[in-house]
Design an enzyme around this catalytic site. Sequence first.
Site, PDB file in Angstrom:
ATOM      1  N   ALA A  66      45.760  32.140  47.067  1.00  0.00           N
ATOM      2  CA  ALA A  66      46.956  31.960  47.875  1.00  0.00           C
ATOM      3  C   ALA A  66      46.911  33.004  48.987  1.00  0.00           C
ATOM      4  CB  ALA A  66      48.183  32.157  47.004  1.00  0.00           C
ATOM      5  N   GLY A 109      44.649  30.992  43.589  1.00  0.00           N
ATOM      6  CA  GLY A 109      45.053  29.618  43.893  1.00  0.00           C
ATOM      7  C   GLY A 109      43.863  28.715  44.178  1.00  0.00           C
ATOM      8  N   GLU A 112      42.696  27.627  40.910  1.00  0.00           N
ATOM      9  CA  GLU A 112      43.724  26.762  40.320  1.00  0.00           C
ATOM     10  C   GLU A 112      43.676  25.351  40.902  1.00  0.00           C
ATOM     11  OE1 GLU A 112      46.685  29.891  41.221  1.00  0.00           O
ATOM     12  OE2 GLU A 112      47.386  29.565  39.187  1.00  0.00           O
TER      13      GLU A 112
END
Length: 258
Positions: A66, A109, A112
């Site tokens: 992220a 992220g 993920e």
Amino acid sequence: QQTTEHITVEWRGRVGIITLNRPHALNALNLALGAEVVAAAAAMDTDPSIGAIVLTGSEKAFAAGADIKEMAGRSYADVIREDFFSVWDRFAAVRTPTIAAVSGYALGGGCEVAMMCDLLIAAENARFGQPEITLGTMPGIGGTQRLARAVGKAKAMDLVLTGRMMDAEEAERAGLVSRIVTTDTLLDETLAIAEKIASMSLPAAYAAKEAVAHAHESTLAAGVQFERRTFHATFALADRAEGMAAFVEKRPPTFTHA
Ligand code: CAA
């Protein structure tokens, strides 16, 4: 081919390709990039001429997490009001088979989102990790859940609590990665797999994908029951009749995705 601010979208036959393109930030996932990926994936998901979706990044980074610079100034009240990162739930809900082609860093992220895909093809130089703990936070786009389901508690705790990276070999041994390929052939090999999947009956692929995903959501008995009914339902497909007739007649099937 279409290029927007943070991604490039291409259609090659029945395969859709989404390439993250934010090189100055190693493809860090800011909110704008997330919205672009989700819009492109949702459009492909509702387009019956697309039978597989490939998500990829650059050679150096699939995505390094992220966007820390975008998150740094936010408060608890901000992130709960925005339901920060829930935009990615739509990507996880895509029904068309999805393949992550991962080269370089897939961190936070990035890891993920790669784990949301149905197959994960790793280049030899791929590095996976959930380093959020080093920032005083933790995974927030499904990492604790999908990593634990993919690799088990022992390795998930190791990665999430130390923030260390694992290489492609370790990730494959652990069950995170479907296949490892050489770095310079990553896209070609992934496209060959995507074309193969996209050549199958799309409604059969939806059913098969949904049943495998069910393994993570239910007990064995409930999952087997779901599978049995879904298998029975494929007998309503013209493609099922065609696929079996083609086998019996010793010819390749012609699927109409119906
Ligand atoms: N967010 C914002 N910018 C990032 C970024 C990220 N996650 N990762 C890299 N960048 C930026 C760097 O700030 C740098 O920008 P500048 O040139 O403007 O300084 C540029 O990308 C290149 O990065 P580096 O110079 O750091 O490259 P490197 O090769 O030396 O190191 C790296 C590569 C090890 C991946 C390192 O960039 C790094 O550690 N990145 C952060 C990884 C991380 O912590 N990810 C988790 C984010 S939190 C998260 O994802 C939350 C969640 O689950 C919901």
